[in-house]
Enzyme design. Structure first.
Site, PDB file in Angstrom:
ATOM      1  N   GLY A  15     105.908 -19.684-103.956  1.00  0.00           N
ATOM      2  CA  GLY A  15     105.305 -19.219-102.720  1.00  0.00           C
ATOM      3  C   GLY A  15     104.342 -18.084-103.006  1.00  0.00           C
ATOM      4  O   GLY A  15     103.739 -18.018-104.081  1.00  0.00           O
ATOM      5  N   CYS A  16     104.212 -17.183-102.100  1.00  0.00           N
ATOM      6  CA  CYS A  16     103.298 -16.048-102.235  1.00  0.00           C
ATOM      7  C   CYS A  16     103.680 -15.178-103.425  1.00  0.00           C
ATOM      8  O   CYS A  16     104.832 -14.788-103.573  1.00  0.00           O
ATOM      9  CB  CYS A  16     103.335 -15.227-100.947  1.00  0.00           C
ATOM     10  SG  CYS A  16     102.344 -13.737-101.032  1.00  0.00           S
ATOM     11  N   PHE A  17     102.695 -14.853-104.254  1.00  0.00           N
ATOM     12  CA  PHE A  17     103.012 -14.049-105.441  1.00  0.00           C
ATOM     13  C   PHE A  17     103.387 -12.612-105.122  1.00  0.00           C
ATOM     14  O   PHE A  17     103.956 -11.916-105.944  1.00  0.00           O
ATOM     15  CB  PHE A  17     101.948 -14.134-106.519  1.00  0.00           C
ATOM     16  CG  PHE A  17     100.511 -13.875-106.116  1.00  0.00           C
ATOM     17  CD1 PHE A  17     100.155 -13.071-105.050  1.00  0.00           C
ATOM     18  CD2 PHE A  17      99.499 -14.461-106.851  1.00  0.00           C
ATOM     19  CE1 PHE A  17      98.834 -12.852-104.721  1.00  0.00           C
ATOM     20  CE2 PHE A  17      98.158 -14.237-106.544  1.00  0.00           C
ATOM     21  CZ  PHE A  17      97.831 -13.435-105.468  1.00  0.00           C
ATOM     22  N   TRP A  18     103.090 -12.140-103.922  1.00  0.00           N
ATOM     23  CA  TRP A  18     103.543 -10.796-103.541  1.00  0.00           C
ATOM     24  C   TRP A  18     105.069 -10.747-103.536  1.00  0.00           C
ATOM     25  O   TRP A  18     105.674  -9.758-103.940  1.00  0.00           O
ATOM     26  CB  TRP A  18     103.019 -10.396-102.176  1.00  0.00           C
ATOM     27  CG  TRP A  18     101.532 -10.303-102.054  1.00  0.00           C
ATOM     28  CD1 TRP A  18     100.611 -10.136-103.063  1.00  0.00           C
ATOM     29  CD2 TRP A  18     100.787 -10.361-100.845  1.00  0.00           C
ATOM     30  NE1 TRP A  18      99.348 -10.093-102.554  1.00  0.00           N
ATOM     31  CE2 TRP A  18      99.414 -10.221-101.192  1.00  0.00           C
ATOM     32  CE3 TRP A  18     101.132 -10.508 -99.514  1.00  0.00           C
ATOM     33  CZ2 TRP A  18      98.398 -10.218-100.234  1.00  0.00           C
ATOM     34  CZ3 TRP A  18     100.117 -10.511 -98.562  1.00  0.00           C
ATOM     35  CH2 TRP A  18      98.765 -10.367 -98.925  1.00  0.00           C
ATOM     36  N   CYS A  19     105.683 -11.831-103.062  1.00  0.00           N
ATOM     37  CA  CYS A  19     107.151 -11.903-103.006  1.00  0.00           C
ATOM     38  C   CYS A  19     107.757 -12.002-104.402  1.00  0.00           C
ATOM     39  O   CYS A  19     108.673 -11.250-104.739  1.00  0.00           O
ATOM     40  CB  CYS A  19     107.604 -13.109-102.188  1.00  0.00           C
ATOM     41  SG  CYS A  19     107.145 -13.063-100.451  1.00  0.00           S
TER      42      CYS A  19
END
Length: 185
Positions: A15-19
């Protein structure tokens, strides 16, 4: 280099690489974590290009780790425990091939361990829901733009961080407390 100082690289897309960046930064034995892109056909893609879904890249996190302090199998546990590996090309409201569940391995051992882990998940599924996590060799990793690095640490007050990332971090802290920085082996 002393064997205890030898590091390895693994690349995860969940998913989102921030997570995923925020999750892996909490773990003991992790030396560095970088958000970026892998698995596509465009050289040096930008965030906007990857978000268009036309480059074939996934948003990923490059994890450099010391396998003596945290074995790859523990990274796999955290990876699969912190995202939904059964949804194709999406995580929550993030939809598109750039958000697919994928592991880019850098060694034959990682390939074997990840493949076995996925097989175990699929054979133990009581609901018949299978992991769709892809497994590919890492060909090229492109570092994300600077504003993506340490995104959660710099933007904890933002709604996305509060609603999406914070609950993931709390879940990892609860379920994998023994693997966190400062935890005793």
């Amino acid at each position: 280099m002393d064997t205890k100082d030898k590091t390895e690289i693994a690349v995860f897309g969940g998913g989102c690489f921030w997570c995923t960046e925020a999750v892996f930064k909490m773990l003991r034995g992790v030396v560095s974590v970088l958000p970026g892109y892998a698995g596509g056909t465009v050289e040096n893609p930008t965030y906007e290009q990857v978000c268009s879904g036309t480059t074939g890249h996934a948003e990923v996190t490059r994890v450099e780790y010391n396998p003596i302090e945290i074995p790859f199998s523990d990274l796999l546990k955290v990876f699969f425990g912190s995202h939904d590996p059964t949804t194709k090309d999406r995580q929550g409201s993030d939809v598109g091939t750039q958000y697919r569940s994928i592991i880019f391995y850098t060694t034959p051992q990682q390939k074997a361990e990840a493949g076995e882990f996925i097989r175990e998940i699929n054979s133990s599924s009581s609901e018949g829901t299978l992991a769709v996590t892809e497994l590919e060799p890492l060909i090229k990793f492109y570092e994300a733009e600077n504003y993506h690095k340490d995104y959660f640490a710099r933007n904890k007050e933002k709604p996305y961080c509060q609603v999406i990332i914070n609950p993931k971090l709390k879940k990892v802290q609860k379920e994998f407390a023994e693997l966190l920085n400062g935890a005793r082996k």
